[in-house]
Design a protein around this motif. Structure first.
Motif, PDB file in Angstrom:
ATOM      1  N   GLN A  29       0.728  -1.088  -0.189  1.00  0.00           N
ATOM      2  CA  GLN A  29      -0.022  -0.078  -0.020  1.00  0.00           C
ATOM      3  C   GLN A  29       0.930   1.214   0.116  1.00  0.00           C
ATOM      4  OE1 GLN A  29      -1.996  -2.441  -1.007  1.00  0.00           O
ATOM      5  NE2 GLN A  29      -3.647  -1.152  -0.270  1.00  0.00           N
ATOM      6  N   PHE A  30       1.978   1.269   0.670  1.00  0.00           N
ATOM      7  CA  PHE A  30       2.817   2.276   0.612  1.00  0.00           C
ATOM      8  C   PHE A  30       3.136   2.827  -0.865  1.00  0.00           C
ATOM      9  CE2 PHE A  30       4.505   1.160   5.177  1.00  0.00           C
ATOM     10  CZ  PHE A  30       3.446   1.552   5.807  1.00  0.00           C
ATOM     11  N   HIS A  31       3.925   1.614  -1.458  1.00  0.00           N
ATOM     12  CA  HIS A  31       4.137   1.671  -2.782  1.00  0.00           C
ATOM     13  C   HIS A  31       3.102   2.194  -3.705  1.00  0.00           C
ATOM     14  CE1 HIS A  31       6.087   0.696  -6.574  1.00  0.00           C
ATOM     15  NE2 HIS A  31       5.306  -0.072  -6.836  1.00  0.00           N
ATOM     16  N   ALA A  32       1.956   1.613  -3.364  1.00  0.00           N
ATOM     17  CA  ALA A  32       0.870   2.098  -4.500  1.00  0.00           C
ATOM     18  C   ALA A  32       0.630   3.650  -4.337  1.00  0.00           C
ATOM     19  CB  ALA A  32      -0.427   1.205  -4.105  1.00  0.00           C
ATOM     20  N   ALA A  33       0.741   4.102  -3.191  1.00  0.00           N
ATOM     21  CA  ALA A  33       0.507   5.376  -2.628  1.00  0.00           C
ATOM     22  C   ALA A  33       1.717   6.355  -3.237  1.00  0.00           C
ATOM     23  CB  ALA A  33       0.311   5.507  -1.079  1.00  0.00           C
ATOM     24  N   GLY A  34       2.665   5.930  -3.702  1.00  0.00           N
ATOM     25  CA  GLY A  34       3.599   6.506  -4.227  1.00  0.00           C
ATOM     26  C   GLY A  34       5.118   6.686  -3.444  1.00  0.00           C
ATOM     27  N   ALA A  35       5.293   6.088  -2.329  1.00  0.00           N
ATOM     28  CA  ALA A  35       6.444   6.024  -1.470  1.00  0.00           C
ATOM     29  C   ALA A  35       7.625   5.341  -2.268  1.00  0.00           C
ATOM     30  CB  ALA A  35       6.134   5.531  -0.141  1.00  0.00           C
TER      31      ALA A  35
END
Length: 256
Positions: A29-35
């Motif tokens: 989810q962090f990755h999907a949010a752009g982190a």
């Protein structure tokens, strides 16, 4: 930009063991949010399970981190410092207790077993904060993972109950100490779900069945649902949320 976006933020995820890990649900989810992410693995035995997952989320760093081994946690933060020079958030999702101590009564646990469980599961979060603080120059978020057995007695949770209670207390104290620097500290408390760490708890399948039956929504949560809430807690949308234990458990914690 949405306050829940992590675009431009840099985060470290500690605790991915495999694709069933809470830490993996959060990392996705962090990755999907752009982190941008850095990821650790426990040891060489674990690396083949974690490395492909790190690739799936385009992790820029991947390194070993057994907090029982001198220097490894520090080494992870040194790599982060070299790569980025700053850090916006850390997820700490690790726990351990020796099997004999975990499967017995709290009354019977050994001094050494208690100390190991406390060191890996609780004090390591303090060490994470020590290393992360100077990198969070513009504030940041520290997030750990707890369980309802810290608050109430849960059958078969045993030694991990007192240890997680200490972790929750540490969360509150560190939130108070780091707040003036804009660093937020929170704990997320999922309901029981099948992970590698949970498999060490006796009769864990029974615990999950009881939780699903008892929870108002009569379901277990998923690692992706936990990740959604973790994403909120490390985002700017939660910029004034600190020192809390946040339940993601289909309501399990509210039922007597």
């Amino acid at each position: 930009m949405s306050p829940f976006s992590l675009a431009g933020k840099k985060g470290l995820v500690i605790g991915i063991a495999n694709d069933q890990s809470i830490a993996w649900g959060c990392a996705q989810q962090f990755h999907a949010a752009g982190a941008e992410l850095a990821v650790s693995y426990l040891n060489e035995k674990a690396k083949p399970y974690v490395a492909p997952l790190a690739e799936r989320i385009d992790a820029l760093l991947l390194g070993p981190c057994d907090v029982r081994e001198s220097g490894q946690l520090r080494g992870v933060f040194e790599a982060v410092t070299e790569q980025w020079g700053e850090l916006d958030f850390v997820l700490h999702s690790i726990a351990f207790a020796p099997k004999d101590d975990l499967h017995g009564r709290v009354v019977d646990c050994s001094r050494d077993g208690f100390a190991q469980a406390m060191d890996v599961s609780c004090h390591s979060f303090i060490r994470v904060a020590q290393y992360a603080e100077p990198l969070m120059k513009n504030g940041g978020s520290l997030l750990t993972v707890t369980f309802y057995g810290a608050e109430k007695v849960v059958t078969d949770y045993n030694l991990m109950g007192p240890v997680k209670a200490a972790l929750e207390s540490v969360t509150r104290y560190m939130a108070a100490e780091l707040g003036e620097k804009g660093i937020r500290v929170n704990a997320i408390s999922p309901g029981p779900l099948k992970t590698r760490a949970a498999s060490g708890i006796q009769r864990f399948d029974e615990m999950m069945a009881r939780a699903a039956d008892r929870a108002p929504q009569h379901t277990l949560v998923t690692i992706e649902e936990i990740g959604d809430y973790a994403n909120f807690l490390v985002s700017d949308g939660a910029r004034t949320v600190t020192g809390g234990v946040h339940y993601v458990d289909a309501g399990y914690n509210i039922v007597a």
